[in-house]
Design an enzyme around this catalytic site. Structure first.
Site, PDB file in Angstrom:
ATOM      1  CE  LYS A 177      -1.130  -9.257   3.408  1.00 16.88           C
ATOM      2  NZ  LYS A 177      -2.434  -8.826   3.598  1.00 16.88           N
ATOM      3  CD  GLU A 253       3.937   5.245  -2.046  1.00 16.89           C
ATOM      4  OE1 GLU A 253       3.207   5.033  -1.903  1.00 16.89           O
ATOM      5  OE2 GLU A 253       4.525   5.526  -3.022  1.00 16.89           O
ATOM      6  CB  CYS A 287      -0.520   8.153   4.849  1.00 19.36           C
ATOM      7  SG  CYS A 287      -0.179   8.140   2.631  1.00 19.36           S
ATOM      8  CD  GLU A 389       0.243   7.154  10.114  1.00 15.12           C
ATOM      9  OE1 GLU A 389       0.006   6.140  10.856  1.00 15.12           O
ATOM     10  OE2 GLU A 389      -0.379   8.251   9.377  1.00 15.12           O
TER      11      GLU A 389
HETATM   12  P1  NAD Z   1      -0.283  -2.076   8.822  1.00 15.94           P
HETATM   13  O1  NAD Z   1       1.371  -2.061   8.211  1.00 15.94           O
HETATM   14  O2  NAD Z   1      -0.564  -2.849   9.742  1.00 15.94           O
HETATM   15  O3  NAD Z   1      -0.870  -3.478   6.897  1.00 15.94           O
HETATM   16  C1  NAD Z   1      -0.710  -3.283   5.593  1.00 15.94           C
HETATM   17  C2  NAD Z   1      -0.215  -4.511   5.003  1.00 15.94           C
HETATM   18  O4  NAD Z   1       0.750  -5.091   5.880  1.00 15.94           O
HETATM   19  C3  NAD Z   1      -1.510  -5.210   5.091  1.00 15.94           C
HETATM   20  O5  NAD Z   1      -1.900  -5.884   4.732  1.00 15.94           O
HETATM   21  C4  NAD Z   1      -1.044  -6.057   6.725  1.00 15.94           C
HETATM   22  O6  NAD Z   1      -1.303  -7.712   6.004  1.00 15.94           O
HETATM   23  C5  NAD Z   1       0.691  -6.414   5.995  1.00 15.94           C
HETATM   24  N1  NAD Z   1       0.839  -6.164   6.793  1.00 15.94           N
HETATM   25  C6  NAD Z   1       1.452  -6.312   8.388  1.00 15.94           C
HETATM   26  N2  NAD Z   1       2.630  -6.752   9.132  1.00 15.94           N
HETATM   27  C7  NAD Z   1       3.119  -7.505   7.771  1.00 15.94           C
HETATM   28  C8  NAD Z   1       4.218  -8.717   7.822  1.00 15.94           C
HETATM   29  N3  NAD Z   1       4.635  -8.442   9.460  1.00 15.94           N
HETATM   30  N4  NAD Z   1       4.889  -8.828   6.953  1.00 15.94           N
HETATM   31  C9  NAD Z   1       4.372  -8.835   6.032  1.00 15.94           C
HETATM   32  N5  NAD Z   1       3.000  -7.980   5.250  1.00 15.94           N
HETATM   33  C10 NAD Z   1       2.896  -7.375   6.820  1.00 15.94           C
HETATM   34  O7  NAD Z   1      -1.053  -0.451   7.735  1.00 15.94           O
HETATM   35  P2  NAD Z   1      -2.189  -0.549   7.936  1.00 15.94           P
HETATM   36  O8  NAD Z   1      -2.915  -0.308   8.932  1.00 15.94           O
HETATM   37  O9  NAD Z   1      -2.949  -0.980   7.014  1.00 15.94           O
HETATM   38  O10 NAD Z   1      -2.579   1.393   7.118  1.00 15.94           O
HETATM   39  C11 NAD Z   1      -2.424   2.095   7.746  1.00 15.94           C
HETATM   40  C12 NAD Z   1      -0.939   2.910   7.670  1.00 15.94           C
HETATM   41  O11 NAD Z   1      -0.340   2.897   6.460  1.00 15.94           O
HETATM   42  C13 NAD Z   1      -1.249   4.024   8.354  1.00 15.94           C
HETATM   43  O12 NAD Z   1       0.414   4.579   9.246  1.00 15.94           O
HETATM   44  C14 NAD Z   1      -0.488   5.321   7.806  1.00 15.94           C
HETATM   45  O13 NAD Z   1      -0.108   6.610   7.213  1.00 15.94           O
HETATM   46  C15 NAD Z   1      -0.347   4.144   6.905  1.00 15.94           C
HETATM   47  N6  NAD Z   1      -0.199   4.403   4.694  1.00 15.94           N
HETATM   48  C16 NAD Z   1       0.661   5.627   4.088  1.00 15.94           C
HETATM   49  C17 NAD Z   1       0.788   5.660   2.793  1.00 15.94           C
HETATM   50  C18 NAD Z   1       1.865   6.232   2.399  1.00 15.94           C
HETATM   51  O14 NAD Z   1       2.402   6.756   0.948  1.00 15.94           O
HETATM   52  N7  NAD Z   1       3.022   6.676   2.833  1.00 15.94           N
HETATM   53  C19 NAD Z   1      -0.324   5.480   2.101  1.00 15.94           C
HETATM   54  C20 NAD Z   1      -1.534   4.965   2.611  1.00 15.94           C
HETATM   55  C21 NAD Z   1      -1.216   4.605   4.204  1.00 15.94           C
END
Ligand code: NAD
Length: 485
Positions: A177, A253, A287, A389
């Protein structure tokens, strides 16, 4: 009529009447209507994936699997400009970045794991028995089964393929997804899989939201064997609770609140360029971005002035304009979140060196989700703006006096993803690097990735490592076979 993005389940494109709008953050326009996958769709995808594992895919020789990955990479290459357009439409990022980073990395992820899997080895030991005979132990690597891959919006195809490629390489079936904000490149990848005839059910793409929607249905589903997730730390915590009952394997991650440390002996110009890049690349939505910059007091004023000048020269522009450096934030909601930190920083006593506002352009961009790149100084380390963050184009610059102080303050975070160190003293560089509580440290560079190396964070920044052999370990399980000779 807007474009419709369907789910891809068991080798078929499946529509639904429950749809949501995919918005272009440059000007608020509609990119597509996206079909939200229901619990029944998730179940159908998991069943299709399990059926694929029970069929030829589950027993396919490694070399043949590797060929499929190369075919996927070829398919992305053949539609390179479609992928670039999809990434640009969903995120508003400069087209230059999509062409040079995002789509090439998507291709590279498939090629890299196709090649890696062919040379992956396992262990073998000879054991002496009590009666003086020999036994032979060898380990075979097997797929985990059906992997749920859930990715965020900030680097859509790069991070989506970073999960799908190793999962397939190790012989798993995938139910994946993308973020609800960025469905287009994942939808294209489903088209590529379909066009090259990847066996049905091996790769399924579902669209939808997280909590109470597709993402949660995926992680709850008993037919899922493991979850690989990239996103916010609090989402990771929610997923952990969901998967606990099924004792599913996870790889996380998560977020970061990364430090950059600039020592007095750094190459000044390179450090300024490097920190501008590490703070504002992808409009601060990486990130790994540096939101906490520590600069030796002897060069602090000069450094802040140089950062201000370089930051104010960054061009906020339309994605197709080759001069554009900075695109919008991903959504109105995210723009509002970043703007709330602008307000909070003032309340917490920050000096706004530059930015701290939503720009007005007098054109279509005023309907988009833009913020100005922002530099703060003067906040105490305890300020929320320095502990949480933001994930936008913001950094705070603070002076330090001693190496010990720099180490302690850089490590004083609930997160631990990445640190960037700028110094020309190699002894200092390596000593400091080894003391960082982060999964990644860069010295005199930032964001330089070798796909063979471990990637991931400590503390609230993640669980586990992916990359190279570390991905092999997560996306497979081993069986040890002991034979008495
Ligand atoms: P998010 O956690 O809001 O969403 C990420 C994904 O998870 C989306 O596909 C979302 O639909 C899904 N999701 C949300 N709630 C869920 C649940 N309860 N169950 C299952 N799936 C769920 O993150 P975002 O806003 O899309 O991305 C930004 C974040 O990602 C920042 O915190 C950033 O630091 C982090 N990030 C980390 C890395 C890394 O490698 N460490 C890389 C890129 C981004």
């Amino acid at each position: 009529m807007p474009k419709i993005i369907s789910n891809y389940i068991g080798g078929r494109f499946v529509d639904s009447n429950k749809r949501f709008r995919n918005v272009n953050p440059v000007d608020g326009g509609t990119v597509a209507e996206v079909c939200e996958a229901s619990a029944a769709d998730v179940d159908a995808a998991v069943q299709a994936a399990r059926a694929a594992m029970a069929g030829p895919w589950g027993r396919m020789p490694v070399a043949e699997r590797a060929q499929w990955l190369h075919r996927i990479a070829d398919g992305i290459e053949a539609r390179f400009e479609n992928f670039v357009a999809a990434e640009v439409a969903d995120t508003g990022r400069p087209v230059r970045q999509a062409r040079t980073l995002d789509v090439p990395r998507g291709i590279a992820n498939f090629r890299f794991f196709a090649d890696l899997i062919k040379t992956a080895h396992t262990e073998c030991f000879e054991t002496a028995t009590a009666s003086g005979e020999r036994a032979f132990n060898y380990t075979v690597r097997k797929p985990l089964g059906v992997i749920a891959a859930i990715s965020p919006w900030n680097l859509p195809i790069l991070l989506f393929s970073w999960k799908v490629a190793p999962a397939l390489a190790l012989g798993n079936a995938v139910v994946a997804k993308p973020s609800e904000e960025t469905p287009s490149s994942a939808a294209l990848l489903a088209e590529v899989a379909h066009e090259i005839g990847l066996p049905p059910g091996v790769f399924n793409v579902l669209h939808g939201f997280g909590s109470g929607s597709t993402g949660e249905f995926m992680t709850r589903h008993p037919g899922i064997d493991a979850v690989t997730f990239t996103g916010e730390s609090r989402t990771g915590a929610a997923i952990m609770k969901t998967v606990a009952d099924g004792v599913k394997d996870i790889s996380f991650e998560l977020g970061g609140k990364n430090a950059a440390i600039v020592f007095a002996d750094a190459d000044f110009d390179k450090a300024v360029d490097g920190v501008v890049r590490s703070s504002f690349t992808n409009s601060g939505q990486v990130c790994l971005c540096s939101e906490r910059v520590l600069v030796h007091r002897s060069i602090f004023d000069r450094f802040v002035a140089a950062m201000k000048a370089k930051t104010e020269a960054l061009q906020l522009g339309f994605p197709m304009d080759e001069r554009t450096d900075i695109g919008p934030q991903i959504s109105k909601e995210h723009q509002a979140k970043v703007a709330a930190y602008f307000q909070l920083a003032r309340e917490e006593g920050a000096t706004v060196v530059t930015g701290g506002e939503i720009p007005r352009f007098g054109d279509a961009r005023d309907n988009g989700s833009w913020v100005r790149p922002t530099i703060w100084t003067g906040l105490p380390d305890s300020a929320r703006c320095l502990r949480e963050e933001v994930f936008g184009p913001v950094c705070h610059i603070a002076p330090f006096d001693t190496d010990e102080e720099a180490v302690a303050r850089a490590n004083d975070s609930d997160y631990g993803l990445a640190t960037a160190i700028w110094t020309q003293d190699i002894t200092r560089a390596h000593n400091i690097a080894q003391r960082m509580r982060s999964g990644l440290v860069w010295i005199n560079t930032w964001y330089l990735r070798d796909l063979r190396t471990p990637f991931g964070g400590v503390r609230m920044s993640g669980i586990g490592r992916e990359g190279g052999r570390h991905s092999l370990d997560f996306y497979s399980e081993t069986t040890n076979i002991c034979v008495k000779l």
